[in-house]
Enzyme design. Structure first.
Site, PDB file in Angstrom:
ATOM      1  CD  GLU A 179      -3.012  -1.023   2.281  1.00  0.00           C
ATOM      2  OE1 GLU A 179      -3.026  -0.013   3.005  1.00  0.00           O
ATOM      3  OE2 GLU A 179      -3.877  -1.905   2.337  1.00  0.00           O
ATOM      4  CD  GLU A 387      -3.146  -5.823   4.339  1.00  0.00           C
ATOM      5  OE1 GLU A 387      -3.994  -5.007   4.768  1.00  0.00           O
ATOM      6  OE2 GLU A 387      -1.927  -5.599   4.348  1.00  0.00           O
TER       7      GLU A 387
HETATM    8  C1  FCB Z   1      -4.258  -2.036   5.671  1.00  0.00           C
HETATM    9  C2  FCB Z   1      -2.834  -2.252   6.160  1.00  0.00           C
HETATM   10  C3  FCB Z   1      -2.732  -3.237   7.288  1.00  0.00           C
HETATM   11  C4  FCB Z   1      -3.853  -3.061   8.276  1.00  0.00           C
HETATM   12  C5  FCB Z   1      -5.177  -3.078   7.575  1.00  0.00           C
HETATM   13  C6  FCB Z   1      -6.366  -2.972   8.493  1.00  0.00           C
HETATM   14  O1  FCB Z   1      -4.361  -0.813   5.034  1.00  0.00           O
HETATM   15  O2  FCB Z   1      -2.041  -2.689   5.095  1.00  0.00           O
HETATM   16  O3  FCB Z   1      -1.469  -3.092   7.878  1.00  0.00           O
HETATM   17  O4  FCB Z   1      -3.668  -1.901   9.000  1.00  0.00           O
HETATM   18  O5  FCB Z   1      -5.228  -2.013   6.676  1.00  0.00           O
END
Ligand code: FCB
Length: 486
Positions: A179, A387
């Site tokens: 990210e 994620e």
């Molecule tokens: C994402 C991050 C991770 C965590 C999630 C909830 O943006 O990559 O580290 O904080 O959100």
């Protein structure tokens, strides 16, 4: 490209609910969020150590000093992963643990931790997926100017070479950045993340240098890794939607798509920055100086897989509709905008949708649409959901259990979205649940629990939540249970 579906779906045969052969089931964490051992074995502060130790920056004054103590408990954690049946573990490397000043030779004790972690994973039959950078720049490099300075890309290339040398023989999937939008725009724009600067021009400069560092790292990895190793980058692509069908709201969505998504996918996947982004931000940076000869060719070196992180969609309008700022506080509220050049777009929370403990609306269709959009825009590029997950107010019952039906429903809905996207042609190779275990949730400290495994921070005891057992069952079947049975 939505497939035609019968009005009344027949009771799903088991094959219809199965994921493709080889689909990877994983869970993810990040170094600063779980490791702890902040000052052990030669590690020096990263920007997140400095930031979290600065009063007022993190909820409750929480820091990652101890976190989930993964540094000391990784063997037990890997055993737990094995017990749950995970096939892959996505973790990140703490740069200041392996190269404390961000320059010069590596520290063997730091490298040893990752060597041992990887060996333990391989021994357990779990594929290690290593992310080189999940937001924790060595503080000394920030002191020298940080990501707004081009020289930081040299440092990152050197660090990448160290890691490829140390782990290249046993880690087959590498991710450069997690990210970069957050690193650039929350770190240097809204300031809710480390290093906490609120300088729109620096945020844009940081974005370009993160892109360049990514490209340079891909080159290093390609040179050093054995054939067959996979390279990737993980983006939190925003599923941007206009509030209404008006032309003005469509323009708001275009702006956020430019500075939220295409600022990365443009140079990385097409070898160019989008014209509209350059125009929207021309008053802030001189792109013709920032982007030097050869940069775009370097940034667009092909990756094998694109990682996508998705939690919630982004609903936007022109400012006239009010509510400016609301919904703009993903990862923390700030009076400063994380959207350079598009500061006046208004953000909204959709009505009538359930929300998580982060106040993020729950919308699995956003994931489906995102996967379909990326597949359409970049055909032939394999995708991985790196994620997805949710925070809820979990607690341990008197019987010692953690029941989290909302998380099970969230995961079920989003895995169903992945499966629909696959059925409709998206090449999605795997799914990583965020997170393996509760951890330091950045500006929210330990107040938000994203884990599928509960962590009792006082004792560091791990308790798999009901969702962990549910996920384990999904992995075992390689399929979702029929709705209602979960
Ligand atoms: C994402 C991050 C991770 C965590 C999630 C909830 O943006 O990559 O580290 O904080 O959100």
């Amino acid at each position: 490209m939505t497939a035609v579906r019968p009005d009344i779906a027949p009771k799903q045969a088991p094959e219809a609910t199965r994921f493709p052969t080889g689909f990877v089931w994983g869970a993810a964490t990040a170094a600063y969020q779980v490791e702890g051992a902040a000052a052990e074995d030669g590690r020096t502060p990263s920007i997140w150590d400095t930031f979290s130790h600065t009063p007022g920056k993190v909820h409750n004054g929480d820091t990652g000093d101890i976190a989930a103590d993964h540094y000391h408990r990784f063997r037990d954690d890997v055993a737990l992963m094995k017990q749950l049946g995970l096939k892959a573990y996505r973790f990140s490397i703490s740069w200041s643990r392996v190269q404390p000043t961000g320059r010069g030779p590596a520290v063997e004790r730091g490298l040893d931790f990752y060597r041992k972690l990887v060996d333990e994973l391989l021994e357990a039959g779990i594929a290690p997926v290593a992310t080189l950078y999940h937001w924790d720049l060595p503080q000394e490099l920030e002191d020298a100017g940080g990501w707004p300075q081009r020289v930081t890309t040299d440092r990152f290339a050197d660090y990448t070479a160290i890691m490829a040398g140390a782990l290249g023989d046993r880690v087959t999937t590498w991710t450069t950045f997690n990210e970069p939008w957050c690193s650039a725009f929350l770190g240097y724009g809204s300031g809710v993340h480390a290093p906490g600067r609120t300088e729109p021009a620096s945020a844009l400069r940081a974005a370009h240098h993160l892109n360049l560092a990514h490209g340079r790292a891909i080159e290093v990895l390609r040179d050093q890794l054995p054939a067959g190793a996979q390279t990737s980058v993980t983006l939190n692509l925003h599923q941007v939607r206009p509030l209404t069908a008006s032309a003005a709201d469509a323009d708001a969505a275009r702006r956020i798509d430019a500075v939220g998504n295409r600022i990365f996918t443009g140079p990385m996947l097409r070898g160019e920055y989008p014209e509209d982004l350059l125009a929207d931000t021309a008053h802030l940076v001189d792109w013709s100086k920032l982007v030097q000869d050869g940069d775009l060719a370097a940034i667009s070196r092909p990756v094998d897989v694109l990682g996508i992180n998705y939690y919630t969609p982004t609903l936007v309008s022109t400012p006239e509709k009010g509510e400016s700022g609301s919904g703009n506080d993903v990862h923390g509220a700030s009076e400063f905008s994380p959207w350079p050049g598009s500061e006046h777009v208004a953000f909204h929370l959709p009505e009538g949708k359930a929300r998580t403990a982060m106040n993020w609306s729950i919308d699995p269709n956003g994931l489906y649409n995102l996967l379909m959009d990326v597949s359409r825009d970049h055909p032939g590029l394999p995708l991985m959901v790196t994620e997805n997950g949710a925070a809820f107010d979990d607690y341990v019952s008197p019987e010692g259990r953690v029941e989290d039906p909302e998380r099970i429903a969230y995961l079920h809905g989003h895995l169903d979205a992945v499966q629909r996207a696959v059925a409709d042609g998206a090449d999605v190779r795997g799914y990583f649940l965020w997170s393996l275990m509760d951890n330091f949730e950045w500006a929210y400290g330990y107040s938000k629990r994203f884990g599928t495994v509960y962590v009792d921070y006082a004792s560091q005891r791990r308790i798999p939540k009901a969702s962990a057992h549910w996920y384990s069952d999904v992995i075992r079947r390689h399929a979702l249970p029929e709705a209602g049975l979960s």
